[in-house]
Design a protein around this motif. Structure first.
Motif, mmCIF file in Angstrom:
data_model
loop_
_atom_site.group_PDB
_atom_site.id
_atom_site.type_symbol
_atom_site.label_atom_id
_atom_site.label_comp_id
_atom_site.label_asym_id
_atom_site.label_seq_id
_atom_site.Cartn_x
_atom_site.Cartn_y
_atom_site.Cartn_z
ATOM 1 N N ARG A 172 -5.332 -5.234 2.615
ATOM 2 C CA ARG A 172 -4.773 -4.489 1.479
ATOM 3 C C ARG A 172 -5.835 -3.586 0.865
ATOM 4 N N GLU A 173 -7.068 -4.107 0.693
ATOM 5 C CA GLU A 173 -8.145 -3.298 0.136
ATOM 6 C C GLU A 173 -8.447 -2.101 1.018
ATOM 7 N N GLU A 226 0.715 -6.550 -0.375
ATOM 8 C CA GLU A 226 0.754 -7.284 -1.639
ATOM 9 C C GLU A 226 1.939 -8.249 -1.666
ATOM 10 N N GLY A 279 -5.807 5.183 1.049
ATOM 11 C CA GLY A 279 -4.778 5.902 0.309
ATOM 12 C C GLY A 279 -3.380 5.616 0.830
ATOM 13 N N ASP A 280 -3.224 4.561 1.606
ATOM 14 C CA ASP A 280 -1.924 4.184 2.169
ATOM 15 C C ASP A 280 -1.237 3.235 1.189
ATOM 16 N N ASP A 281 -0.542 3.813 0.197
ATOM 17 C CA ASP A 281 0.082 3.013 -0.860
ATOM 18 C C ASP A 281 1.229 2.164 -0.332
ATOM 19 N N ARG A 286 1.609 0.778 2.655
ATOM 20 C CA ARG A 286 1.066 -0.406 3.343
ATOM 21 C C ARG A 286 0.449 -1.369 2.324
ATOM 22 N N GLY A 287 -0.175 -0.848 1.305
ATOM 23 C CA GLY A 287 -0.761 -1.686 0.260
ATOM 24 C C GLY A 287 0.299 -2.512 -0.451
ATOM 25 N N ARG A 288 1.454 -1.890 -0.769
ATOM 26 C CA ARG A 288 2.543 -2.638 -1.426
ATOM 27 C C ARG A 288 3.115 -3.700 -0.480
ATOM 28 N N ALA A 342 -6.343 -0.639 3.088
ATOM 29 C CA ALA A 342 -5.203 0.281 3.013
ATOM 30 C C ALA A 342 -5.267 1.095 1.731
ATOM 31 N N GLU A 343 -5.628 0.461 0.610
ATOM 32 C CA GLU A 343 -5.734 1.193 -0.656
ATOM 33 C C GLU A 343 -6.894 2.175 -0.611
#
Length: 184
Positions: free
Chosen positions: A137-138, A153, A144-146, A148-150, A140-141
């Motif tokens: 997740r870190e 999460e 800038g891949d929001d 994938r980050g969501r 991906a963030e």
């Protein structure tokens, strides 16, 4: 000129396939094919030497009578010599007796200690999975891949919920294992 090159490539491909197939079959298989061909050639003269019946003459205006099918002579089975290491087949039995199955071993008891060890192991694996998902997740963030980050999460929240349930189960199993060991 291009046409000639194409034909040369096609010919080279066909040659490569032919050589590949030739190397694929072992010499024993090729010898078996030669033996089968030799047996067919040997049996061909015997069939040709069989006496034939003359064809019945049919008078004018008469319909030819249906000739009975020729009786087939029983053909002898082909006998092949056994090679070293060959095992002759067993004769077939009309109604073989039913096969006896091995007895089923009784299932081992699943004690509280056993369940505690398995649950502890699963909890450790799930904890490592949560750590891996947090690192992903870190990353991906950081990229800038929001989206994938969501997604990660959500997965992390689900896994943490499972971890909470497993830790509660470990607490209960620890108490049961202590009671179980005290009873023995």
């Amino acid at each position: 000129m291009m046409n000639r090159k194409r034909w040369m490539w096609v010919a080279a491909g066909v040659l490569a396939v032919a050589v590949g197939l030739g190397l694929w079959w072992s010499p024993e298989e090729r010898a078996g094919e030669a033996d089968a061909a030799a047996l067919e050639e040997a049996s061909a003269p015997e069939v040709a030497a069989a006496p034939s019946k003359p064809a019945p003459s049919v008078a004018r205006g008469e319909a030819p009578a249906a000739a009975p099918p020729p009786a087939e002579e029983p053909r002898a089975a082909t006998v092949v010599a056994l090679k070293p290491g060959d095992v002759p087949p067993e004769p077939e039995v009309e109604n073989p007796p039913p096969q006896e199955n091995d007895p089923i071993a009784p299932e081992l008891p699943q004690t509280a200690q056993w369940k505690l060890e398995k649950t502890t192991h699963i909890t450790a694996l799930l904890g490592r999975d949560v750590e891996r998902l947090e690192r992903e997740r870190e990353l991906a963030e950081a990229r800038g891949d929001d989206a994938r980050g969501r997604q990660l999460e959500t997965l992390i929240q689900r896994q943490r919920g499972r971890l909470t349930g497993l830790r509660e189960e470990i607490r209960v199993l620890t108490e049961e294992a202590a009671k179980e060991s005290a009873a023995q």
